[in-house]
Design a protein around this motif. Structure first.
Motif, PDB file in Angstrom:
ATOM      1  N   ASP A 279       0.851  -1.200   0.000  1.00 20.93           N
ATOM      2  CA  ASP A 279       0.000   0.000   0.000  1.00 20.93           C
ATOM      3  C   ASP A 279       0.882   1.245   0.000  1.00 20.93           C
ATOM      4  O   ASP A 279       0.650   2.202  -0.749  1.00 20.93           O
ATOM      5  CB  ASP A 279      -0.898   0.025   1.244  1.00 20.93           C
ATOM      6  CG  ASP A 279      -1.850  -1.154   1.322  1.00 20.93           C
ATOM      7  OD1 ASP A 279      -3.054  -0.937   1.292  1.00 20.93           O
ATOM      8  OD2 ASP A 279      -1.369  -2.294   1.434  1.00 20.93           O
ATOM      9  N   GLY A 280       1.900   1.223   0.888  1.00 19.60           N
ATOM     10  CA  GLY A 280       2.798   2.368   0.992  1.00 19.60           C
ATOM     11  C   GLY A 280       3.621   2.584  -0.256  1.00 19.60           C
ATOM     12  O   GLY A 280       3.771   3.717  -0.740  1.00 19.60           O
ATOM     13  N   LEU A 281       4.166   1.481  -0.815  1.00 20.63           N
ATOM     14  CA  LEU A 281       5.006   1.596  -2.008  1.00 20.63           C
ATOM     15  C   LEU A 281       4.211   2.079  -3.219  1.00 20.63           C
ATOM     16  O   LEU A 281       4.779   2.668  -4.140  1.00 20.63           O
ATOM     17  CB  LEU A 281       5.663   0.248  -2.318  1.00 20.63           C
ATOM     18  CG  LEU A 281       6.698  -0.236  -1.296  1.00 20.63           C
ATOM     19  CD1 LEU A 281       7.197  -1.622  -1.655  1.00 20.63           C
ATOM     20  CD2 LEU A 281       7.869   0.736  -1.180  1.00 20.63           C
ATOM     21  N   ARG A 282       2.915   1.852  -3.191  1.00 19.37           N
ATOM     22  CA  ARG A 282       2.059   2.323  -4.286  1.00 19.37           C
ATOM     23  C   ARG A 282       1.485   3.714  -4.013  1.00 19.37           C
ATOM     24  O   ARG A 282       0.726   4.244  -4.821  1.00 19.37           O
ATOM     25  CB  ARG A 282       0.914   1.327  -4.530  1.00 19.37           C
ATOM     26  CG  ARG A 282       1.413  -0.031  -4.987  1.00 19.37           C
ATOM     27  CD  ARG A 282       0.282  -1.021  -5.193  1.00 19.37           C
ATOM     28  NE  ARG A 282       0.799  -2.362  -5.385  1.00 19.37           N
ATOM     29  CZ  ARG A 282       0.056  -3.425  -5.678  1.00 19.37           C
ATOM     30  NH1 ARG A 282      -1.253  -3.288  -5.817  1.00 19.37           N
ATOM     31  NH2 ARG A 282       0.608  -4.612  -5.821  1.00 19.37           N
ATOM     32  N   GLY A 283       1.834   4.272  -2.854  1.00 25.35           N
ATOM     33  CA  GLY A 283       1.423   5.626  -2.540  1.00 25.35           C
ATOM     34  C   GLY A 283      -0.034   5.780  -2.165  1.00 25.35           C
ATOM     35  O   GLY A 283      -0.606   6.868  -2.308  1.00 25.35           O
ATOM     36  N   PHE A 284      -0.653   4.696  -1.671  1.00 27.14           N
ATOM     37  CA  PHE A 284      -2.054   4.784  -1.257  1.00 27.14           C
ATOM     38  C   PHE A 284      -2.202   5.782  -0.114  1.00 27.14           C
ATOM     39  O   PHE A 284      -1.318   5.919   0.726  1.00 27.14           O
ATOM     40  CB  PHE A 284      -2.570   3.430  -0.780  1.00 27.14           C
ATOM     41  CG  PHE A 284      -2.747   2.399  -1.858  1.00 27.14           C
ATOM     42  CD1 PHE A 284      -2.483   2.676  -3.190  1.00 27.14           C
ATOM     43  CD2 PHE A 284      -3.174   1.122  -1.530  1.00 27.14           C
ATOM     44  CE1 PHE A 284      -2.638   1.721  -4.183  1.00 27.14           C
ATOM     45  CE2 PHE A 284      -3.337   0.151  -2.506  1.00 27.14           C
ATOM     46  CZ  PHE A 284      -3.073   0.447  -3.831  1.00 27.14           C
ATOM     47  N   SER A 285      -3.336   6.440  -0.065  1.00 33.03           N
ATOM     48  CA  SER A 285      -3.651   7.294   1.081  1.00 33.03           C
ATOM     49  C   SER A 285      -3.603   6.441   2.344  1.00 33.03           C
ATOM     50  O   SER A 285      -4.137   5.326   2.364  1.00 33.03           O
ATOM     51  CB  SER A 285      -5.037   7.903   0.909  1.00 33.03           C
ATOM     52  OG  SER A 285      -5.477   8.473   2.122  1.00 33.03           O
ATOM     53  N   PRO A 286      -2.990   6.924   3.435  1.00 31.33           N
ATOM     54  CA  PRO A 286      -2.907   6.135   4.669  1.00 31.33           C
ATOM     55  C   PRO A 286      -4.255   5.667   5.198  1.00 31.33           C
ATOM     56  O   PRO A 286      -4.342   4.655   5.888  1.00 31.33           O
ATOM     57  CB  PRO A 286      -2.232   7.097   5.650  1.00 31.33           C
ATOM     58  CG  PRO A 286      -1.416   8.002   4.797  1.00 31.33           C
ATOM     59  CD  PRO A 286      -2.232   8.187   3.541  1.00 31.33           C
ATOM     60  N   GLN A 287      -5.327   6.398   4.849  1.00 29.04           N
ATOM     61  CA  GLN A 287      -6.653   5.979   5.319  1.00 29.04           C
ATOM     62  C   GLN A 287      -7.065   4.625   4.764  1.00 29.04           C
ATOM     63  O   GLN A 287      -7.838   3.891   5.393  1.00 29.04           O
ATOM     64  CB  GLN A 287      -7.721   7.019   4.943  1.00 29.04           C
ATOM     65  CG  GLN A 287      -7.677   8.271   5.791  1.00 29.04           C
ATOM     66  CD  GLN A 287      -6.856   9.371   5.130  1.00 29.04           C
ATOM     67  OE1 GLN A 287      -6.107   9.113   4.198  1.00 29.04           O
ATOM     68  NE2 GLN A 287      -7.012  10.578   5.619  1.00 29.04           N
ATOM     69  N   ILE A 288      -6.538   4.277   3.579  1.00 27.70           N
ATOM     70  CA  ILE A 288      -6.931   3.006   2.952  1.00 27.70           C
ATOM     71  C   ILE A 288      -6.378   1.812   3.736  1.00 27.70           C
ATOM     72  O   ILE A 288      -7.155   0.943   4.153  1.00 27.70           O
ATOM     73  CB  ILE A 288      -6.492   2.968   1.471  1.00 27.70           C
ATOM     74  CG1 ILE A 288      -7.268   4.016   0.672  1.00 27.70           C
ATOM     75  CG2 ILE A 288      -6.699   1.571   0.879  1.00 27.70           C
ATOM     76  CD1 ILE A 288      -6.820   4.149  -0.766  1.00 27.70           C
TER      77      ILE A 288
END
Length: 203
Positions: free
Chosen positions: A94-103
């Motif tokens: 999730d982080g490496l793909r730059g997802f919003s932290p809320q996800i």
């Protein structure tokens, strides 16, 4: 025949005493670019045995999985394996793909709730992302885990990669994944972290 009967009873007795740990993770637990028997989850039962914690480990980790993927797979895994504990090692993708932290926060909260509702005990692993994503994003991402641990009142264990990455000879050339030489150390380290959180083995 008597010896055979004794061995069968002993085997079933040991299986009954052995708790079941499901590992819900990504490539860091799946054994990226190595055989499954080399990956640290396969070595974990032996490492836990040193602490007198016989454990059946089910490694349900898949390389590339996000928290959303893990959430989608979880209900079937819980029904199929009926674990006593679930170690959640998700969020890096999730982080490496730059997802919003809320996800990932929302997905992890749901994962924790489903595990608890099944009667298993959730254990969350801290995940951090490389600093080149920016201090603000990295901090917002890393705080998800301590926040959920506090809100849900579940254990949070440290991120093993933070120790492994200090040993370049233990890392693959991509700089993201531990190689096969790190796996036995990771298993021993995870066993040490888990032991205080496990129920005493029946005598």
């Amino acid at each position: 025949m008597r010896w055979l009967s004794f061995l069968l009873v002993l085997t079933f007795s040991l299986q009954a005493q052995s708790a079941r740990l499901l590992i819900l993770g990504d490539s860091l637990s799946a054994g990226y670019q190595m055989s499954a028997n080399q990956a640290w989850p396969s070595l974990l039962p032996q490492a836990l045995q040193k602490y007198n914690h016989p454990m059946t480990v089910i490694n349900a980790s898949i390389s590339g999985d996000t928290t959303g993927n893990g959430l989608a797979r979880l209900p079937k895994l819980l029904q199929q394996h009926t674990p006593d504990y679930v170690l959640i090692e998700l969020g890096a993708n999730d982080g490496l793909r730059g997802f919003s932290p809320q996800i990932p926060e929302r997905n992890l909260a749901r994962i924790i709730d489903l595990i608890a509702q099944s009667g298993a005990r959730p254990i969350l692993m801290q995940i951090r992302i490389p600093p080149n994503y920016g201090q603000r994003y990295s901090k917002a991402f890393s705080t998800i885990y301590s926040k959920l641990s506090e809100q849900k009142q579940i254990p949070l264990i440290p991120f093993f990669l933070e120790q492994v990455i200090l040993r370049p000879e233990w890392m693959k050339s991509d700089g993201l994944h531990p190689n096969e030489h790190a796996q036995s150390w990771i298993a021993a380290w995870i066993a040490q972290q888990l032991t205080p959180l496990l129920e005493p083995t029946p005598s």
